[in-house]
Design a protein around this motif. Structure first.
Motif, short mmCIF file in Angstrom:
data_model
loop_
_atom_site.label_atom_id
_atom_site.label_comp_id
_atom_site.label_asym_id
_atom_site.label_seq_id
_atom_site.Cartn_x
_atom_site.Cartn_y
_atom_site.Cartn_z
N MET A 1 0.84 -1.21 0.00
CA MET A 1 0.00 0.00 0.00
C MET A 1 0.88 1.26 0.00
O MET A 1 0.68 2.17 -0.80
N THR A 2 1.86 1.26 0.93
CA THR A 2 2.75 2.43 1.00
C THR A 2 3.46 2.62 -0.32
O THR A 2 3.64 3.75 -0.77
N ILE A 3 3.86 1.49 -0.95
CA ILE A 3 4.61 1.58 -2.19
C ILE A 3 3.76 2.23 -3.28
O ILE A 3 4.25 3.11 -3.98
N ILE A 4 2.50 1.81 -3.38
CA ILE A 4 1.62 2.38 -4.41
C ILE A 4 1.45 3.87 -4.16
O ILE A 4 1.53 4.69 -5.08
N GLU A 5 1.25 4.22 -2.89
CA GLU A 5 1.12 5.62 -2.51
C GLU A 5 2.36 6.41 -2.94
O GLU A 5 2.26 7.48 -3.54
N GLN A 6 3.53 5.83 -2.65
CA GLN A 6 4.79 6.51 -3.00
C GLN A 6 4.96 6.63 -4.50
O GLN A 6 5.41 7.65 -5.01
N LEU A 7 4.60 5.55 -5.22
CA LEU A 7 4.73 5.57 -6.68
C LEU A 7 3.90 6.70 -7.27
O LEU A 7 4.39 7.50 -8.07
N ILE A 8 2.63 6.77 -6.86
CA ILE A 8 1.72 7.76 -7.45
C ILE A 8 2.16 9.17 -7.08
O ILE A 8 2.27 10.05 -7.94
N THR A 9 2.46 9.40 -5.78
CA THR A 9 2.81 10.77 -5.39
C THR A 9 4.12 11.21 -6.02
O THR A 9 4.23 12.37 -6.43
N SER A 10 5.10 10.31 -6.14
CA SER A 10 6.37 10.75 -6.73
C SER A 10 6.19 11.03 -8.21
O SER A 10 6.81 11.97 -8.75
N PHE A 11 5.33 10.27 -8.88
CA PHE A 11 5.06 10.54 -10.30
C PHE A 11 4.44 11.92 -10.46
O PHE A 11 4.91 12.74 -11.26
N HIS B 1 6.95 11.40 -19.32
CA HIS B 1 8.26 10.76 -19.17
C HIS B 1 9.02 11.30 -17.97
O HIS B 1 9.70 10.56 -17.27
N CYS B 2 8.88 12.62 -17.73
CA CYS B 2 9.53 13.21 -16.56
C CYS B 2 8.98 12.59 -15.29
O CYS B 2 9.73 12.28 -14.37
N GLY B 3 7.66 12.41 -15.27
CA GLY B 3 7.06 11.76 -14.11
C GLY B 3 7.62 10.37 -13.90
O GLY B 3 7.94 9.98 -12.78
N LEU B 4 7.78 9.64 -15.00
CA LEU B 4 8.33 8.29 -14.90
C LEU B 4 9.74 8.31 -14.33
O LEU B 4 10.08 7.51 -13.45
N VAL B 5 10.58 9.23 -14.85
CA VAL B 5 11.96 9.31 -14.37
C VAL B 5 11.99 9.59 -12.87
O VAL B 5 12.71 8.94 -12.11
N GLY B 6 11.15 10.57 -12.46
CA GLY B 6 11.10 10.90 -11.04
C GLY B 6 10.65 9.72 -10.19
O GLY B 6 11.18 9.46 -9.12
#
Lengths: 151, 253
Positions: free
Chosen positions: A1-11, A30-35
């Motif tokens: 759950m935390t991981i999904i949260e982190q993935l979405i917010t960092s994107f 693409h910038c979102g992906l890199v981040g």
């Protein structure tokens, strides 16, 4: 759950940052992906007990590789992608805590934290440099093999 | 002879305009120099020497006639990655021989006069969203998302406003981060926000000089020591302004 949260917010955070820097609209995704890639490397490594400095080096290395890949593929300057990627790694929190302790006259802890923030910014640079060096080595060795073939 | 001299000046004008746009928009020094040399070479000036620093460009073109040199000053620097990418694209087209000198100049002029691709409110919204997201990334609770969203958005808006009011970077960054600190304090003291530290860190992120830091590192790597150190100093000053603004907030604690 935390991981999904982190993935979405960092994107979202990385893509939003590119808007602040007036980045091209077509590269936002693409910038979102890199981040996201860089942050997830950092987050997972750090959560599994790796030293922050080493985790930052690996994360910024992965960011530089991803940026170079996108830059080559879409023929855009590499800086557009790498800026989006490193923003989450910038040691804002540690620098903030250092500043806070300076103000509250706890110089020992403040110097400690400031040195840590400095080390982490250095390791962002090292990660970027490393991938650049490897990239150039690959490019040059390719060039050599072409020259050898033509002879 | 007269004809040829005219042409060299035209080539220089195109190169300098391209370099100026890129430098003002936040490109790396080595990229600016490389682009200028490539454009000059594809128009037939094979011996050119650009010298680029964050505050000015010196450019000289050698030929059969005496060497010509021009200097332009760069005073205002913003961040506009779209322009960097566009000029890069035009330089590729020039290298491929798709543009004459006049066409290239016209295209570059169009880029330099074009405004930001996003409106002010999109910028503020992006700052607000990224502040909220950074809060979550730094392991803040979702309850603090809204305070960070508002604080980050208003902080960025005030940065733009103060910069318009007094065009001194240090002042606008200091005031914006001071405002961010006070807002975060307000949210926490009214009970809307939970953790003061997390809200401040998230909201301050849109002001962090990330581009300057990457640029400084890449310039130093490429051997542009003066540009690298200058940009590093700029980044340090920005960080100091933000830190000082937040530090003042603590005196209210």
């Amino acid at each position: 759950m935390t991981i999904i949260e982190q993935l979405i917010t960092s994107f979202i955070a990385s893509a939003a940052f590119v808007i602040i820097f007036n980045g091209p609209k077509r590269s936002l995704f693409h910038c979102g992906l890199v981040g996201m890639v860089g942050w997830i490397f950092y987050f997972l490594l750090e959560a599994n007990g790796m030293d922050m400095v080493l985790a930052t080096v690996i994360a910024s290395f992965s960011i530089a590789i991803a940026s170079q890949y996108f830059a080559k593929k879409y023929k855009t300057p590499v800086i557009i992608y790498s800026v989006a990627g490193i923003i989450p790694l910038v040691p804002g929190g540690i620098a903030y805590n250092a500043m806070r302790n300076f103000v509250q006259n706890d110089y020992n802890l403040a110097i400690n934290l400031a040195a840590k923030a400095f080390m982490i910014s250095g390791s962002i640079a090292i990660g970027l440099v490393f991938s650049e060096v490897i990239n150039q080595i690959i490019r040059k060795s390719k060039l050599k093999s072409i020259v050898n073939k033509s002879q | 002879m007269e004809m040829e001299r005219q042409e060299t000046y035209d080539i220089m004008a195109v190169c300098l305009l391209a370099g100026k746009i890129m430098l003002q928009s936040g490109a790396e020094t080595y990229r600016v120099e490389d682009t200028m040399m490539r454009i000059a070479a594809s128009f037939g000036a094979h011996q050119s020497h650009p010298y680029v620093t964050p505050t000015g460009i010196l450019f000289s073109v050698e030929g059969t006639e005496p060497t010509k040199t021009k200097l332009i000053r760069i005073i205002e620097r913003t961040t506009d990655l779209e322009k960097v990418a566009s000029v890069n694209g035009i330089s590729r087209k020039i290298s491929a021989g798709e543009f004459t000198i006049e066409e290239a100049y016209k295209e570059l002029k169009k880029i330099s006069e074009s405004g930001s691709p996003y409106s002010l409110w999109v910028h503020v919204l992006a700052a607000a969203i990224s502040s909220g997201c950074f809060l979550i990334m730094f392991r803040g609770s979702w309850g603090d998302f809204f305070p960070a969203f508002v604080t980050g958005g208003l902080g960025f808006l005030s940065l733009l406003y103060f910069h318009q009011l007094v065009p001194i970077k240090f002042f606008s960054e200091f005031s914006a981060s001071l405002l961010i600190g006070l807002q975060a304090l307000f949210f926490v003291s009214t009970g809307i926000g939970g953790e003061l530290d997390k809200i401040i860190i998230g909201s301050v992120m849109p002001l962090v000089p990330g581009l300057l830091i990457t640029n400084a590192v890449r310039d130093l790597m490429a051997g542009h020591l003066i540009s690298g150190l200058a940009k590093g100093a700029d980044a340090f000053l920005t960080a100091f302004a933000i830190g000082a603004g937040i530090a003042v907030t603590f005196s209210f604690l």
